[in-house]
Structure formats: C-alpha cells, structure tokens
Design a protein around this motif. Structure first.
Motif, mmCIF file in Angstrom:
data_model
loop_
_atom_site.group_PDB
_atom_site.id
_atom_site.type_symbol
_atom_site.label_atom_id
_atom_site.label_comp_id
_atom_site.label_asym_id
_atom_site.label_seq_id
_atom_site.Cartn_x
_atom_site.Cartn_y
_atom_site.Cartn_z
ATOM 1 N N LEU A 26 0.904 -1.242 0.012
ATOM 2 C CA LEU A 26 -0.064 0.015 0.127
ATOM 3 C C LEU A 26 0.837 1.356 0.040
ATOM 4 O O LEU A 26 0.706 2.194 -0.807
ATOM 5 N N ALA A 27 1.921 1.403 0.976
ATOM 6 C CA ALA A 27 2.739 2.514 1.143
ATOM 7 C C ALA A 27 3.691 2.584 -0.676
ATOM 8 O O ALA A 27 3.784 3.546 -1.000
ATOM 9 N N GLY A 28 3.662 1.346 -0.930
ATOM 10 C CA GLY A 28 4.688 1.571 -2.377
ATOM 11 C C GLY A 28 3.757 2.039 -3.423
ATOM 12 O O GLY A 28 4.272 2.684 -4.350
ATOM 13 N N SER A 29 2.589 1.542 -3.507
ATOM 14 C CA SER A 29 1.616 1.704 -4.227
ATOM 15 C C SER A 29 1.468 3.551 -4.372
ATOM 16 O O SER A 29 1.435 4.174 -5.300
ATOM 17 N N MET A 30 1.435 4.084 -3.203
ATOM 18 C CA MET A 30 1.079 5.433 -3.131
ATOM 19 C C MET A 30 2.322 6.220 -3.456
ATOM 20 O O MET A 30 2.073 7.186 -4.289
ATOM 21 N N THR A 31 3.564 5.780 -3.176
ATOM 22 C CA THR A 31 4.823 6.474 -3.606
ATOM 23 C C THR A 31 4.758 6.142 -5.276
ATOM 24 O O THR A 31 5.179 7.138 -5.936
ATOM 25 N N GLY A 32 4.553 5.100 -5.732
ATOM 26 C CA GLY A 32 4.488 4.872 -7.211
ATOM 27 C C GLY A 32 3.546 5.833 -7.920
ATOM 28 O O GLY A 32 3.718 6.562 -8.751
ATOM 29 N N ALA A 33 2.555 5.911 -7.245
ATOM 30 C CA ALA A 33 1.470 6.978 -8.048
ATOM 31 C C ALA A 33 1.842 8.338 -7.990
ATOM 32 O O ALA A 33 1.357 9.318 -8.763
ATOM 33 N N PHE A 34 2.775 8.716 -6.992
ATOM 34 C CA PHE A 34 3.276 9.970 -6.615
ATOM 35 C C PHE A 34 4.140 10.550 -7.946
ATOM 36 O O PHE A 34 4.111 11.444 -8.125
ATOM 37 N N PHE A 35 4.838 9.452 -8.023
ATOM 38 C CA PHE A 35 5.898 9.492 -9.295
ATOM 39 C C PHE A 35 5.296 9.316 -10.646
ATOM 40 O O PHE A 35 6.049 9.694 -11.596
ATOM 41 N N ALA A 36 4.349 8.871 -10.781
ATOM 42 C CA ALA A 36 3.593 8.380 -11.853
ATOM 43 C C ALA A 36 3.322 9.271 -13.165
ATOM 44 O O ALA A 36 3.702 8.983 -14.218
ATOM 45 N N ALA A 37 3.268 10.590 -12.746
ATOM 46 C CA ALA A 37 2.789 11.647 -13.679
ATOM 47 C C ALA A 37 4.356 11.840 -14.530
ATOM 48 O O ALA A 37 4.238 12.426 -15.530
ATOM 49 N N GLY A 38 5.392 11.540 -13.954
ATOM 50 C CA GLY A 38 6.634 11.983 -14.540
ATOM 51 C C GLY A 38 7.396 10.725 -15.281
ATOM 52 O O GLY A 38 8.438 11.033 -15.861
ATOM 53 N N ILE A 39 6.453 9.675 -15.478
ATOM 54 C CA ILE A 39 7.066 8.350 -16.176
ATOM 55 C C ILE A 39 6.362 8.173 -17.206
ATOM 56 O O ILE A 39 5.205 8.164 -17.471
ATOM 57 N N SER A 40 6.976 7.941 -18.474
ATOM 58 C CA SER A 40 6.205 7.566 -19.836
ATOM 59 C C SER A 40 5.932 6.152 -19.636
ATOM 60 O O SER A 40 6.865 5.371 -19.634
ATOM 61 N N SER A 41 4.794 5.802 -19.989
ATOM 62 C CA SER A 41 4.393 4.278 -20.217
ATOM 63 C C SER A 41 5.122 3.902 -21.403
ATOM 64 O O SER A 41 5.185 2.384 -21.353
ATOM 65 N N GLU A 42 5.126 4.515 -22.412
ATOM 66 C CA GLU A 42 6.008 4.045 -23.646
ATOM 67 C C GLU A 42 7.350 3.550 -23.303
ATOM 68 O O GLU A 42 7.977 2.718 -23.918
ATOM 69 N N VAL A 43 8.083 4.060 -22.237
ATOM 70 C CA VAL A 43 9.298 3.845 -21.698
ATOM 71 C C VAL A 43 9.132 2.397 -21.002
ATOM 72 O O VAL A 43 9.892 1.492 -21.142
#
Length: 262
Positions: free
Chosen positions: A87-104
């Motif tokens: 749960l903690a990891g998911s919240m952290t990942g969501a925080f950084f998601a906007a700066g990561i390209s799914s194409e990469v």
C-alpha cells in the motif's frame, strides 16, 4: 447508475465475472475489467472508471481471499505486513507516475514477462513444491525480502504503471518464500485486498466511484472470484501454472499492442 444500455450492462457483468475468476486463480483480472469499463463507459472521466474498477475488484478479491483462507495454509500476519508495505509502495508509485512515460516502461515489462514465461516453462517444478504451511518456518531474511521487495517493489509498480500486478505478486511470492502456486495465489489475494482498499478509499474521498454500477458488477466479480479460488484449490498448482502462462502471454500481447498503437 450511468446511462448505459441493458446489453452493455450485461457485458460488463460478464467481464466482471471473468475478471474475478482470473484474479482468484493467478491475478491479472484488471487486464480484462478495466478495458471493459473503458469501452462500456466511453464518456466517463478516467478517474470514475478507475474508481469503479477498484470498487468492483475489491469485492471479488476479498471473496477469493476468504475462500482460500478456509483451505490454503496462509500466514495471514505476514500477508498483511506485505500488503501494508505494498500500500505504501503503491502510494509512492502513484506520486511519481505523472513523470514517467508508459511508452518507456512497456518494453521493459514485456521483456521481464517473456523472461518469466521462459523460466516457468523451463522449470516444470516451479511452484509445485509442497505449500509453505503455517507450521513450517521461513527464514527471516526471506520474510524481510518479501515485505520490502515484493510488497514495496510491486506495490510501487502498481501505483506507477499497474498491469499484471497480481501476476507479479504470485510469481514473486513463489520465488521468494518458496510457496507453491496455490498458496502464493492465496497470499497475493490478501495483499491485493490491502492495496485495493487504500486505492478505493482515495477514490471514494474524491467522489469518483459509480457506486450503483459497481454494486451490480461486484456481485458477478464475487461469484467469479469464489469459483476461481475453488478451482485453484481443487485442481492444484498445475492448473494455476497453466493459467499463469496464459495470463502472462496475454499481458505481453496487450502491452505490445498498446506500445505499437499508442
């Protein structure tokens, strides 16, 4: 209830049942449920689709977890600890998601999944050993690895990108804790309940859940999840292994389609 036709509602309910079955056996039901909601609700905001998806999925996952817990030797305390870290990891990942390209990320995940498929096929004994029951000790180092890497790492991936999280959980729990695939699936369900609950709470707070539609679909998702859990328990690790490979290749195909048509 959103303005949809009866045919669309029926198809969404069937997709929810199938997704619940897949999720219970080996994880990855969201690969079916989320696209179905996107197609069935083409004019709904993305946040409402995601929130409704979580509201449906948590019911089936919880039902599958209860079914597994009645017969599979699961360490509930350890599963909850992994779930809280996820749960903690998911919240952290969501925080950084906007700066990561799914194409990469997509090509990387595709390569990892193909490697996983090759490993499972070349190692027929993977996940077929006796389950790690509650009377069998697990090395402390493995427990810490499971909590930090499996919970935190896969939880981070779930928040950052998402597809195939349940499948990765089953594979990682099998490898790290030396669980059989049935017990790993059961443990993964508890972890998924924790992460789904956290995400759903946030979506509910933001008011982005279509509760009436979710309630109808959740009934079918629950039925599919309980049937899938019972089949996994009765048919054993060989059956789970076959479904696992099917889901892995389906995920690779979907990611490949998204990559080349994105």
């Amino acid at each position: 209830m959103p303005d949809i036709t009866l045919t669309t509602l029926i198809l969404l309910c069937l997709a929810a049942a199938a997704a619940g079955w897949i999720d219970a056996v080996v994880g990855g039901g969201g690969l079916l449920l989320l696209p179905a909601l996107l197609l069935g609700l083409p004019h709904a905001p993305a946040a409402h689709v995601l929130g409704t998806n979580k509201a449906v999925a948590i019911v089936g996952t919880s039902g599958a977890a209860v079914t597994f817990l009645r017969k599979a030797p699961v360490r509930v305390g350890l599963a909850v600890r992994i779930g809280l870290m996820a749960l903690a990891g998911s919240m952290t990942g969501a925080f950084f998601a906007a700066g990561i390209s799914s194409e990469v990320l997509r090509p990387v995940i595709m390569v990892v999944l193909l490697g996983v498929a090759a490993f499972v096929m070349l190692r027929p004994s993977f996940g077929t050993a006796a389950g790690d029951g509650t009377d069998r000790p697990v090395a402390r180092a493995r427990i810490i690895t499971a909590i930090v890497l499996v919970g935190g790492g896969i939880g981070f991936y779930d928040g950052l990108f998402g597809p195939g999280t349940g499948t990765f959980l089953v594979l990682a729990l099998t490898a790290v804790l030396h669980l059989d695939l049935v017990t790993a699936s059961a443990t993964a369900k508890i972890v998924n309940v924790c992460t789904n609950a956290g995400a759903l709470a946030m979506f509910a707070y933001q008011g982005t859940v279509l509760w009436q539609l979710a309630a109808v679909m959740a009934v079918f998702n629950l039925a599919g999840g309980m049937i899938g859990a019972k089949m996994a328990l009765s048919r054993g690790s060989g059956f789970v292994r076959a479904v696992l490979l099917t889901v892995v290749f389906s995920l690779v195909a979907k990611l490949g389609f998204d990559q080349w048509n994105g």
